[in-house]
Design a protein around this motif. Sequence first.
Motif, mmCIF file in Angstrom:
data_model
loop_
_atom_site.group_PDB
_atom_site.id
_atom_site.type_symbol
_atom_site.label_atom_id
_atom_site.label_comp_id
_atom_site.label_asym_id
_atom_site.label_seq_id
_atom_site.Cartn_x
_atom_site.Cartn_y
_atom_site.Cartn_z
ATOM 1 N N PRO A 190 14.129 3.970 0.840
ATOM 2 C CA PRO A 190 13.995 4.145 2.298
ATOM 3 C C PRO A 190 13.435 2.905 2.989
ATOM 4 O O PRO A 190 13.889 2.545 4.080
ATOM 5 N N ALA A 191 12.487 2.225 2.322
ATOM 6 C CA ALA A 191 11.918 1.019 2.939
ATOM 7 C C ALA A 191 12.974 -0.074 3.047
ATOM 8 O O ALA A 191 12.923 -0.904 3.955
ATOM 9 N N ASN A 195 0.815 -1.219 0.000
ATOM 10 C CA ASN A 195 0.000 0.000 0.000
ATOM 11 C C ASN A 195 0.851 1.273 0.000
ATOM 12 O O ASN A 195 0.412 2.302 -0.503
ATOM 13 N N GLN A 196 2.055 1.210 0.566
ATOM 14 C CA GLN A 196 2.942 2.380 0.491
ATOM 15 C C GLN A 196 3.297 2.650 -0.971
ATOM 16 O O GLN A 196 3.329 3.802 -1.420
ATOM 17 N N PHE A 213 -5.912 4.464 2.756
ATOM 18 C CA PHE A 213 -5.847 3.018 2.936
ATOM 19 C C PHE A 213 -6.270 2.610 4.339
ATOM 20 O O PHE A 213 -6.177 3.381 5.291
ATOM 21 N N TRP A 246 9.690 6.913 7.495
ATOM 22 C CA TRP A 246 10.971 7.628 7.415
ATOM 23 C C TRP A 246 10.787 9.115 7.166
ATOM 24 O O TRP A 246 11.749 9.859 7.109
ATOM 25 N N PHE A 291 4.616 6.878 5.433
ATOM 26 C CA PHE A 291 6.035 6.568 5.284
ATOM 27 C C PHE A 291 6.763 6.904 6.579
ATOM 28 O O PHE A 291 6.976 8.078 6.880
ATOM 29 N N ARG A 322 1.504 1.663 -3.567
ATOM 30 C CA ARG A 322 0.276 2.120 -4.236
ATOM 31 C C ARG A 322 0.010 3.588 -3.939
ATOM 32 O O ARG A 322 -0.391 4.340 -4.825
ATOM 33 N N ALA A 323 0.218 3.986 -2.664
ATOM 34 C CA ALA A 323 -0.030 5.380 -2.294
ATOM 35 C C ALA A 323 0.831 6.293 -3.159
ATOM 36 O O ALA A 323 0.339 7.267 -3.743
ATOM 37 N N ALA A 324 2.124 5.974 -3.281
ATOM 38 C CA ALA A 324 3.006 6.823 -4.088
ATOM 39 C C ALA A 324 2.555 6.838 -5.542
ATOM 40 O O ALA A 324 2.626 7.863 -6.221
ATOM 41 N N ARG A 325 2.045 5.688 -6.021
ATOM 42 C CA ARG A 325 1.590 5.655 -7.415
ATOM 43 C C ARG A 325 0.353 6.536 -7.614
ATOM 44 O O ARG A 325 0.209 7.160 -8.669
ATOM 45 N N THR A 326 -0.522 6.610 -6.608
ATOM 46 C CA THR A 326 -1.685 7.491 -6.787
ATOM 47 C C THR A 326 -1.267 8.955 -6.817
ATOM 48 O O THR A 326 -2.000 9.780 -7.336
ATOM 49 N N PHE A 327 -0.112 9.278 -6.241
ATOM 50 C CA PHE A 327 0.358 10.668 -6.323
ATOM 51 C C PHE A 327 1.096 10.924 -7.635
ATOM 52 O O PHE A 327 1.703 11.973 -7.810
ATOM 53 N N GLY A 328 1.061 9.949 -8.525
ATOM 54 C CA GLY A 328 1.683 10.128 -9.829
ATOM 55 C C GLY A 328 3.183 9.935 -9.815
ATOM 56 O O GLY A 328 3.886 10.505 -10.649
ATOM 57 N N ALA A 329 3.701 9.142 -8.873
ATOM 58 C CA ALA A 329 5.142 8.939 -8.798
ATOM 59 C C ALA A 329 5.659 8.239 -10.048
ATOM 60 O O ALA A 329 5.055 7.284 -10.520
ATOM 61 N N GLN A 357 11.019 8.081 -9.009
ATOM 62 C CA GLN A 357 10.536 8.633 -7.731
ATOM 63 C C GLN A 357 10.106 7.523 -6.785
ATOM 64 O O GLN A 357 10.350 7.589 -5.583
ATOM 65 N N GLU A 366 11.817 7.489 -3.305
ATOM 66 C CA GLU A 366 11.034 7.954 -2.165
ATOM 67 C C GLU A 366 10.428 6.814 -1.340
ATOM 68 O O GLU A 366 10.083 7.019 -0.188
ATOM 69 N N VAL A 367 10.237 5.652 -1.935
ATOM 70 C CA VAL A 367 9.589 4.574 -1.196
ATOM 71 C C VAL A 367 10.487 3.341 -1.054
ATOM 72 O O VAL A 367 10.776 2.898 0.049
#
Lengths: 276, 261
Positions: free
Chosen positions: A195-196, A173-174, B84, B92, B90, A176-183, A187, A191-192
Amino acid sequence: MSDSTAETIPAQDRPSRPVKLRLPWGLLLGLATIGGLIAIWALASALGWASPVFLPSPARVWAALNRVAFEGYANATLLAHMGASLWRVFAALFFTMLVGVPVGLIIATSRIGRGILDPLVEFIRPLPPLAYLPLIIIWCGIGEGSKVLVISIAMLAPIVISTVSGVKAANENQIRAARTFGATRAQLIREVMLPAALPSIFTGMRIALGAGWTTLVASELVAATRGLGYMIQSAAQFLVTDMVIAGILVISALATASEILLRWLERRFLPWIGKS
Amino acid sequence: MSVLSLSHVSLSYGQPSGTAALPVLKDVTLSLSRGDFVSVIGRSGSGKTSLMNLAAGFLRPTAGQVSIDGRPVTGPGPDRAVVFQDDALFPWRSVVDNVALPLKLAGKPRAEREATARHWLQAVDLAGQEGKHIWQLSGGQRQRVGIARALASGPDFLLMDEPLGALDAMTRDRMHELLLKLWDESHTGALLITHSVEEALFLSTSVVVLAPGPGRISFQEDYDYGRRFIRGEDPRALKSEPGFIAARERLLAAIYEKEAA
């Protein structure tokens, strides 16, 4: 809307359990084990169970440590040997990170990249350093670069594999969240995924450092004039066993210190580990 | 006026070869305009979350079409923000940096994204928490950060997948009122997936009941309790009106219809 107290008190501010006298049992047990081993060692050499050539007493090892620290052994003082070895191990870690993390990201995010790079990493992974050392010397000579390269090769697999598994552990879901922001793909990685993956990469660095110290002696087998591995081998050739043991203890101490440093860095820069 | 529409959408999971495809949704037609608040309820296995994933563009329908103003949806995009069930924040990044991320990805300058993030944090009653770490927040606060982050990207549609499912009852009640306020201020079209009939009824302009096996719309009705709350009516008075209670019974009957079969 105002918050109820139950909702806003963060975990660390809640009253902790009643304070009992809590001893650091783990630490005490560890110290007791080391102390016990030294005591048995001292006893064994004092009672003459083994010849001093095979097992010098703790006092003789301590004396050897002082000798190399202040007078030097094998052309250099302890500090110079330590400096040379530390430089090699950490230079190798630096270059391995520079190569290994991007390789891990490519393997984790691209099917084509995985097809090309994964077999290479799997090929390098099980090779013993002593097996590829001659080849590195033939190809790259006997300079400092070869020594760093030998250590780097041993460090590569842990860094790559930990990066791959870190990226794969990123929460769906992290992403997916970035993808909904148009990443964009870049990016998303920056950004995801990266760091993960950092907690896992840190674990990989710790394993890589272990592999690095293991490989150090092999890398200093040929044409070294400084370094703890070189010092140990020089001493071994003349059966100066106390110096061999002194060298081993110094390597072990440095490895422990670098582990502690990494754990501190982890707490300092990745405070979210294990908290979400 | 943007309209997100699902027309005759069906979805099946399963490999093209081998095992027979498992039908999840069958012939679902639904439209959501800006200014609407549509809730989807249904028993587990009715395909609620799949419906949201289709609207968000995470999944592509097996048949039928998902489109916005007639243009087919081919993937997720900043016009449809998603909240969600697990906050998907995130850890971090600090609270304010989480909310500012959509703007950073869109290439907005630092000052602007900072200001927008602060605005939305204030809107979800988290002013003063900007610098905190995510794990220092409670579950309700995290969901509010998730909602602020979704709204910060300035979406036309706000898609929410059981965002309040993990919260306690009192926190949920306050979140309902906050959601209505935010929906009204942001002029978005809201799609809420929920398993709470009362939540759906109080918030929505329209409630859709999905029946399972495969998921299809079995009931749909329009309401105005949310709008009346925004106009200033008391939420407890609204929820105890005979009309509200009757509507709740109709919805419950629709959800448990044919359960014996």
